[in-house]
Structures are given as structure tokens and as C-alpha cells.
Design a protein around this motif. Structure first.
Motif, PDB file in Angstrom:
ATOM      1  N   GLY B  47       0.790  -1.216   0.000  1.00 39.56           N
ATOM      2  CA  GLY B  47       0.000   0.000   0.000  1.00 39.56           C
ATOM      3  C   GLY B  47       0.827   1.272   0.000  1.00 39.56           C
ATOM      4  O   GLY B  47       0.311   2.346  -0.315  1.00 39.56           O
ATOM      5  N   GLN B  48       2.073   1.136   0.343  1.00 38.73           N
ATOM      6  CA  GLN B  48       2.931   2.309   0.442  1.00 38.73           C
ATOM      7  C   GLN B  48       3.331   2.814  -0.949  1.00 38.73           C
ATOM      8  O   GLN B  48       3.525   2.026  -1.877  1.00 38.73           O
ATOM      9  N   THR B  49       3.429   4.132  -1.074  1.00 36.08           N
ATOM     10  CA  THR B  49       3.859   4.707  -2.348  1.00 36.08           C
ATOM     11  C   THR B  49       5.377   4.814  -2.375  1.00 36.08           C
ATOM     12  O   THR B  49       5.976   5.446  -1.517  1.00 36.08           O
ATOM     13  N   VAL B  50       5.973   4.173  -3.360  1.00 32.30           N
ATOM     14  CA  VAL B  50       7.425   4.177  -3.492  1.00 32.30           C
ATOM     15  C   VAL B  50       7.893   5.518  -4.022  1.00 32.30           C
ATOM     16  O   VAL B  50       8.906   6.063  -3.595  1.00 32.30           O
ATOM     17  N   THR B 107       2.049  -5.198  -2.726  1.00 38.63           N
ATOM     18  CA  THR B 107       2.351  -6.170  -1.670  1.00 38.63           C
ATOM     19  C   THR B 107       3.571  -5.622  -0.946  1.00 38.63           C
ATOM     20  O   THR B 107       4.142  -4.618  -1.363  1.00 38.63           O
ATOM     21  N   ASP B 108       3.976  -6.279   0.127  1.00 39.89           N
ATOM     22  CA  ASP B 108       5.254  -5.899   0.709  1.00 39.89           C
ATOM     23  C   ASP B 108       6.314  -6.054  -0.370  1.00 39.89           C
ATOM     24  O   ASP B 108       6.250  -6.968  -1.196  1.00 39.89           O
ATOM     25  N   LEU B 109       7.264  -5.141  -0.338  1.00 38.89           N
ATOM     26  CA  LEU B 109       8.163  -5.011  -1.482  1.00 38.89           C
ATOM     27  C   LEU B 109       9.602  -4.807  -1.023  1.00 38.89           C
ATOM     28  O   LEU B 109       9.856  -4.053  -0.097  1.00 38.89           O
ATOM     29  N   VAL B 110      10.524  -5.493  -1.683  1.00 41.05           N
ATOM     30  CA  VAL B 110      11.948  -5.219  -1.462  1.00 41.05           C
ATOM     31  C   VAL B 110      12.576  -4.828  -2.788  1.00 41.05           C
ATOM     32  O   VAL B 110      12.390  -5.510  -3.795  1.00 41.05           O
ATOM     33  N   MET B 111      13.274  -3.716  -2.782  1.00 38.33           N
ATOM     34  CA  MET B 111      13.938  -3.271  -4.004  1.00 38.33           C
ATOM     35  C   MET B 111      15.438  -3.194  -3.813  1.00 38.33           C
ATOM     36  O   MET B 111      15.925  -2.858  -2.735  1.00 38.33           O
ATOM     37  N   CYS B 112      16.152  -3.514  -4.881  1.00 34.87           N
ATOM     38  CA  CYS B 112      17.604  -3.337  -4.915  1.00 34.87           C
ATOM     39  C   CYS B 112      17.879  -2.070  -5.696  1.00 34.87           C
ATOM     40  O   CYS B 112      17.718  -2.029  -6.909  1.00 34.87           O
ATOM     41  N   CYS B 113      18.262  -1.012  -4.958  1.00 34.34           N
ATOM     42  CA  CYS B 113      18.388   0.304  -5.576  1.00 34.34           C
ATOM     43  C   CYS B 113      19.843   0.636  -5.890  1.00 34.34           C
ATOM     44  O   CYS B 113      20.763   0.219  -5.185  1.00 34.34           O
ATOM     45  N   PHE B 114      20.029   1.407  -6.939  1.00 34.40           N
ATOM     46  CA  PHE B 114      21.345   1.936  -7.271  1.00 34.40           C
ATOM     47  C   PHE B 114      21.265   3.448  -7.273  1.00 34.40           C
ATOM     48  O   PHE B 114      20.305   4.016  -7.815  1.00 34.40           O
ATOM     49  N   ARG B 115      22.244   4.090  -6.712  1.00 41.33           N
ATOM     50  CA  ARG B 115      22.263   5.536  -6.786  1.00 41.33           C
ATOM     51  C   ARG B 115      22.356   5.925  -8.250  1.00 41.33           C
ATOM     52  O   ARG B 115      23.102   5.322  -9.024  1.00 41.33           O
ATOM     53  N   LYS B 116      21.579   6.908  -8.641  1.00 46.79           N
ATOM     54  CA  LYS B 116      21.354   7.147 -10.060  1.00 46.79           C
ATOM     55  C   LYS B 116      22.621   7.586 -10.792  1.00 46.79           C
ATOM     56  O   LYS B 116      22.960   7.034 -11.837  1.00 46.79           O
ATOM     57  N   LYS B 117      23.277   8.568 -10.256  1.00 44.48           N
ATOM     58  CA  LYS B 117      24.434   9.136 -10.956  1.00 44.48           C
ATOM     59  C   LYS B 117      25.518   8.078 -11.204  1.00 44.48           C
ATOM     60  O   LYS B 117      25.945   7.899 -12.349  1.00 44.48           O
ATOM     61  N   PRO B 118      25.954   7.369 -10.175  1.00 45.08           N
ATOM     62  CA  PRO B 118      26.958   6.324 -10.409  1.00 45.08           C
ATOM     63  C   PRO B 118      26.475   5.257 -11.389  1.00 45.08           C
ATOM     64  O   PRO B 118      27.256   4.748 -12.195  1.00 45.08           O
ATOM     65  N   PHE B 119      25.183   4.945 -11.314  1.00 39.19           N
ATOM     66  CA  PHE B 119      24.638   3.931 -12.220  1.00 39.19           C
ATOM     67  C   PHE B 119      24.725   4.409 -13.673  1.00 39.19           C
ATOM     68  O   PHE B 119      25.101   3.650 -14.565  1.00 39.19           O
ATOM     69  N   GLU B 120      24.405   5.671 -13.883  1.00 32.46           N
ATOM     70  CA  GLU B 120      24.492   6.229 -15.237  1.00 32.46           C
ATOM     71  C   GLU B 120      25.928   6.196 -15.755  1.00 32.46           C
ATOM     72  O   GLU B 120      26.173   5.844 -16.912  1.00 32.46           O
ATOM     73  N   ASN B 121      26.843   6.528 -14.893  1.00 37.36           N
ATOM     74  CA  ASN B 121      28.248   6.474 -15.288  1.00 37.36           C
ATOM     75  C   ASN B 121      28.647   5.061 -15.675  1.00 37.36           C
ATOM     76  O   ASN B 121      29.341   4.840 -16.659  1.00 37.36           O
ATOM     77  N   MET B 122      28.196   4.135 -14.875  1.00 32.12           N
ATOM     78  CA  MET B 122      28.546   2.750 -15.142  1.00 32.12           C
ATOM     79  C   MET B 122      27.979   2.289 -16.479  1.00 32.12           C
ATOM     80  O   MET B 122      28.631   1.539 -17.211  1.00 32.12           O
ATOM     81  N   MET B 123      26.767   2.759 -16.796  1.00 33.07           N
ATOM     82  CA  MET B 123      26.167   2.385 -18.082  1.00 33.07           C
ATOM     83  C   MET B 123      27.029   2.836 -19.252  1.00 33.07           C
ATOM     84  O   MET B 123      27.076   2.178 -20.291  1.00 33.07           O
ATOM     85  N   LEU B 124      27.662   3.982 -19.082  1.00 35.54           N
ATOM     86  CA  LEU B 124      28.503   4.492 -20.170  1.00 35.54           C
ATOM     87  C   LEU B 124      29.783   3.668 -20.313  1.00 35.54           C
ATOM     88  O   LEU B 124      30.273   3.450 -21.419  1.00 35.54           O
ATOM     89  N   ARG B 125      30.300   3.198 -19.178  1.00 40.78           N
ATOM     90  CA  ARG B 125      31.587   2.495 -19.222  1.00 40.78           C
ATOM     91  C   ARG B 125      31.440   1.030 -19.620  1.00 40.78           C
ATOM     92  O   ARG B 125      32.217   0.524 -20.411  1.00 40.78           O
ATOM     93  N   THR B 126      30.459   0.366 -19.041  1.00 40.65           N
ATOM     94  CA  THR B 126      30.334  -1.066 -19.334  1.00 40.65           C
ATOM     95  C   THR B 126      29.068  -1.316 -20.145  1.00 40.65           C
ATOM     96  O   THR B 126      27.985  -0.884 -19.753  1.00 40.65           O
ATOM     97  N   PRO B 127      29.191  -1.993 -21.267  1.00 36.10           N
ATOM     98  CA  PRO B 127      28.031  -2.192 -22.141  1.00 36.10           C
ATOM     99  C   PRO B 127      27.037  -3.233 -21.618  1.00 36.10           C
ATOM    100  O   PRO B 127      25.874  -3.219 -22.007  1.00 36.10           O
ATOM    101  N   HIS B 128      27.490  -4.104 -20.707  1.00 43.74           N
ATOM    102  CA  HIS B 128      26.621  -5.212 -20.295  1.00 43.74           C
ATOM    103  C   HIS B 128      25.327  -4.758 -19.641  1.00 43.74           C
ATOM    104  O   HIS B 128      24.270  -5.334 -19.868  1.00 43.74           O
ATOM    105  N   VAL B 129      25.419  -3.737 -18.833  1.00 42.07           N
ATOM    106  CA  VAL B 129      24.214  -3.237 -18.182  1.00 42.07           C
ATOM    107  C   VAL B 129      23.282  -2.606 -19.214  1.00 42.07           C
ATOM    108  O   VAL B 129      22.078  -2.885 -19.241  1.00 42.07           O
ATOM    109  N   ALA B 130      23.852  -1.787 -20.079  1.00 39.51           N
ATOM    110  CA  ALA B 130      23.042  -1.104 -21.084  1.00 39.51           C
ATOM    111  C   ALA B 130      22.396  -2.099 -22.041  1.00 39.51           C
ATOM    112  O   ALA B 130      21.232  -1.949 -22.424  1.00 39.51           O
ATOM    113  N   GLN B 131      23.142  -3.110 -22.424  1.00 41.98           N
ATOM    114  CA  GLN B 131      22.591  -4.134 -23.325  1.00 41.98           C
ATOM    115  C   GLN B 131      21.385  -4.814 -22.713  1.00 41.98           C
ATOM    116  O   GLN B 131      20.340  -4.984 -23.356  1.00 41.98           O
TER     117      GLN B 131
END
Lengths: 248, 248
Positions: B47-50, B107-131
Motif C-alpha cells: 500500500g505504500q507509495t514508493v 504487496t510488501d516489497l523489497v527493491m535493490c536500488c542503485f544511486r542514479k548518478k553512479p549507475f548512469e556512469n557505469m552504463m557508459l563504461r560497461t556495455p553489459h548493463v546497457a545491453q
DNA sequence: CGGGGGGTTGATCTCCTTCAATCAACGTGG
DNA sequence: CCACGTTGATTGAAGGAGATCAACCCCCCG
């Protein structure tokens, strides 16, 4: 049916109209040269089917000029448009063999096609294409979700107004015109195509367009030429935030 | 409202349930180590808003356990669900600051979060995530288009049957069960959530579920526990090809 | 001139919404 | 332990938005 026109004169990427918006927009000189070797142009007549659902897809590509639609059809004939492809939009999915939807040219159409296998290889080697494709796909997903709200919750009148707003908006940005002044454009779709877009019958489309005309929300000359005196008014009719609730 | 639960115990990626399906599924050991440094877990109550539409998004992430929904709301309160997020699904868009939709834990929810800025940087460096993200986004786009057919062209009964089929299918693949035998599952959504999903009122949802039950298409124990005696029959009711017209 | 595609308009029907009452399950405080 | 409120769900009656069926118009083109 299905008579392909002669291939349009290939052009140089440097002077390509959609160069700055298409999948290739991030590519450098070298990458463009690579793309150039696997690309070819194809033309289609208005009404011609580019690809049948279930067909083998040996190419992917960009719409250069004209408009195409993606449609899904149920066994009993009901159809729903699920994509409207304008210049610079991308057709096809790297990594999949079969077309999941019918692709139909609604106007005369020119596409810049890439042979699928080489294109897939290139995506693996150079990140620029993949990056841009991700961006475009995310944009399409946003558009699809906006569309879902239209299909699921809006009234017939709001649906028509929404479609007109989308076309008006696109046209304005294309012409770099302001949205504050009045907007003028030609409908690129028949009443039937609009009904497939909006999940309505063509009769309802016709009636609601007449109603919007009668109420002064739009001005019609002929069947296709539309003038929007007040974009704000149109957006109200669409049920959208007047300050533009659209995503980027 | 909005009371965040204590952070779930961080786990090792090696034993993560969604490891093989999430954005990180293509990553090698080294890349996982990098991700590990920018990741953290968050839990939410049912019920909680993420995330509220318009909120600043400082993270992106994957659903680990539980179910969340993406919904759009019009000023007058009409709402349409535009996404159903199951374990391994991705939330957020790299490169955008504001959330375009409400994200709500159903439902009750568990999320695995990534800080946005570092994640964006990582997307630029490694293609596996972006793919992988491209692949997932294309899948979501396909799902959205299937959904558009449901919203635009199907009857209330077909809509309900379609939703049940989608949930049944997912459940079966999750449990590696066959679709030939009968399928049993619990509805993860309230009647109201189903109506938001399908563009109906909750009363119509209730009526159509009762009708499908009366006609023996489904068997209900309580309000939520569903048995599907014949998947083929259900797909017929959904208006789908009996041989499974779904895209991969 | 005939024909066909695209479009409009009218009459009727029907599926879904709307408004409302009722019910079952559950928790809570007196 | 029971009255009470709440939340999710079911069911009924009435009304309406849009579908369906059908006639007709306009315009272009062979």
C-alpha cells in the motif's frame, strides 16, 4: 498489393533529414561509414504493407519520410494500432526474427534499412548505436503508456482531442513553431486509422470531430486540414493538465 | 503513510533470486563488485507509495520480491495502471530526473536500488548493463503494446480473461510448471487494482469474474485463490490465438 | 457515366458505468 | 466479548456512451 516501388536514390548521411534524431544520431564519421555499407533505401506506396505479422525480418531501419503504423489484429478482425511511426522512428527489434505486428505505410514511405545481422554485430561493437536505441525505446515506452491512459480511461471526445493534440504538438516542434499561437496541420490519418488508433469506431470518430468543430475547438477546411485556434482549449478537451502533463 | 520499514538485510549478489533476470544478469564478477558499491536495499509495506509522479528520482533499481504498480492519474481522479512490476523488473529511467508515474507497492516489497548518478556512469563504461536494459525495455514495450490491444479492443470478459492468462502464464513459468495441466495461483491484485489495469470499473470486474466462475472457466476458493482447469479455454475467452499468439 | 473510397449522419441497441444496498472478514476499543 | 467502523467484494436497477446497422453524400478517376 505488395508491389514495391523502385528504390529511392540513396543519399549521403551528411545531408540526411533525420540524421540528428534517428538511431545513427550519436555516430561519428567512422561509424557512419560502417552503417553506410549495410544500408539501403526502400520505398513503399501509401496503403502498402511493409511487413506482415509473423514475417521473417531480415532488416531493421528508420523511417526517412512518410508515416507508417504498427497494428495488431485479432482473429475476428478487430484491430488496434499500437504504434505510429514518423520520420526518424525505428522499425524492428535487434535479436528477434519474426515481426510481431503488421507494419503498414499510410502515406508514401521511404525507409533507410540495415541488414539485420550486420546491424546486430555493429550494436555489439559500438555503443553509440545501442545507447541511442535505448533512449528511443524508452521514449516509445513512455508514449505507449500515455496512450494506455487514453485507451483505458478517456471518453471518445477526449480521445479525439488527445490525438489532435499529439499531432499538433509534433507538427509544431517539427516546424519549430510556438504552441501559443494557433496551430495548423493536415491529418495524416483516415477516420478509420484514427479509430484504430483510439479504440473507437470510425463513426464515433466522425461524430466527435464534428462536435469539436461545432464547438469551435477546431476549424476544418475539407476533411483533413485542421486549425487549432487555442492549443490550451484543445488540451483541456483532451483532459490533460493545461500546463502540459506530457513527458519530455 | 510513507513510513519506510527498516532496511532489509543486504544480500550477496551471488545468491540473489533475481540475479539471472535483472539488469545485472549479464554482468561479470568485476562489474557486480562495482554495482555492489552503489547498491542498497529498501523495503516498503503493502500500500505504500514508493515514488510520486513528479518526484525527484535519485535512484533506479530492481524489484527483488513483491509487486509494484505504475499508475497515471488524471486531475479528476481517473486512474490507469500502465505497468505491473514483478521481481526482476526495473524501475526508473537513467537520464531522467523526475518520476513520470506513481509507483505503488501492492504487496510488501523489497527493491535493490542503485544511486542514479553512479549507475548512469557505469552504463557508459560497461556495455553489459546497457545491453540488458535495452533488452528489458524492448520486452516492456512489447508488453505495453499487447496491453494496448486489450484496453482498446477487448470486451470486459475478454479483458478479465486476458489478465488472468497473463498472471497464470507468469506463475507457471516461475514455477516451471506446464501450461497443459491445470494452473493454480493467487491473484496479486484487488478488484480495484484489476479495474485500474483493465480500464474498467471494479463492479464490472467483480461481475465478469463471477461470470467466468459460473461458466466454469475458473474455479474460485475465497476471493483470491484461482484454479484454471483448462488454460486453452481461458485463452479462448481472452480472444487470443489458442496456439498462443503472445510474443516471446 | 458508373464505381469506389472516404466521410457524414440517423436510428436503434447493448454493454458497461453509475449509484446504491448489502455482505463477509477483520481489527479495535469499550 | 460484542458493537462498531473499515475495507474489499458482490449484486441489483437504471441510465448513457459508444457500437452497430444503414442510408446517403462528395469527389476523384477510369
Amino acid at each position: 498489393m505488395s508491389v514495391e516501388l523502385s528504390v529511392a536514390a540513396p543519399r549521403d548521411c551528411g545531408e540526411c533529414q533525420i540524421r540528428h534524431r534517428a538511431v545513427c544520431s550519436r555516430c561519428d564519421e567512422d561509424e557512419l561509414t560502417q552503417l553506410d555499407q549495410i544500408k539501403y533505401y526502400r520505398s513503399f506506396q501509401a496503403g502498402q504493407t511493409v511487413l506482415w505479422s509473423g514475417d521473417q525480418m531480415d532488416f531493421v531501419g528508420s523511417v526517412v519520410t512518410g508515416i507508417a503504423t504498427l497494428t495488431q489484429t485479432m482473429e475476428d478482425g478487430r484491430t488496434q494500432m499500437v504504434g505510429l511511426l514518423l520520420p526518424s522512428d525505428f522499425v524492428g527489434r535487434p535479436g528477434r526474427g519474426e515481426a510481431p505486428y503488421d507494419v503498414v505505410a499510410t502515406t508514401d514511405l521511404v525507409m533507410c534499412c540495415f541488414r539485420k545481422k550486420p546491424f546486430e554485430n555493429m550494436m555489439l561493437r559500438t555503443p553509440h548505436v545501442a545507447q541511442r536505441l535505448l533512449e528511443m525505446t524508452l521514449d516509445e515506452l513512455d508514449a505507449a503508456r500515455e496512450w494506455m491512459l487514453v485507451l483505458g480511461r478517456k471518453t471518445a471526445r477526449e480521445k479525439i482531442a488527445s490525438l489532435l493534440a499529439i499531432i499538433a504538438r509534433r507538427d509544431a516542434t517539427l516546424k519549430l513553431a510556438s504552441l501559443d499561437a494557433k496551430v495548423v496541420f493536415d491529418l495524416p490519418l483516415t477516420r478509420e486509422a484514427m479509430s484504430d488508433y483510439l479504440g473507437l469506431t470510425l463513426e464515433t470518430v466522425s461524430r466527435q470531430i464534428s462536435a469539436l468543430k461545432k464547438d469551435g475547438v477546431i476549424v476544418l477546411e475539407g476533411k483533413r486540414h485542421v486549425t487549432v485556434p487555442s492549443m490550451e482549449r484543445l488540451l483541456e478537451e483532451a483532459g490533460d493538465d493545461s500546463d502540459g502533463g506530457m513527458v519530455s
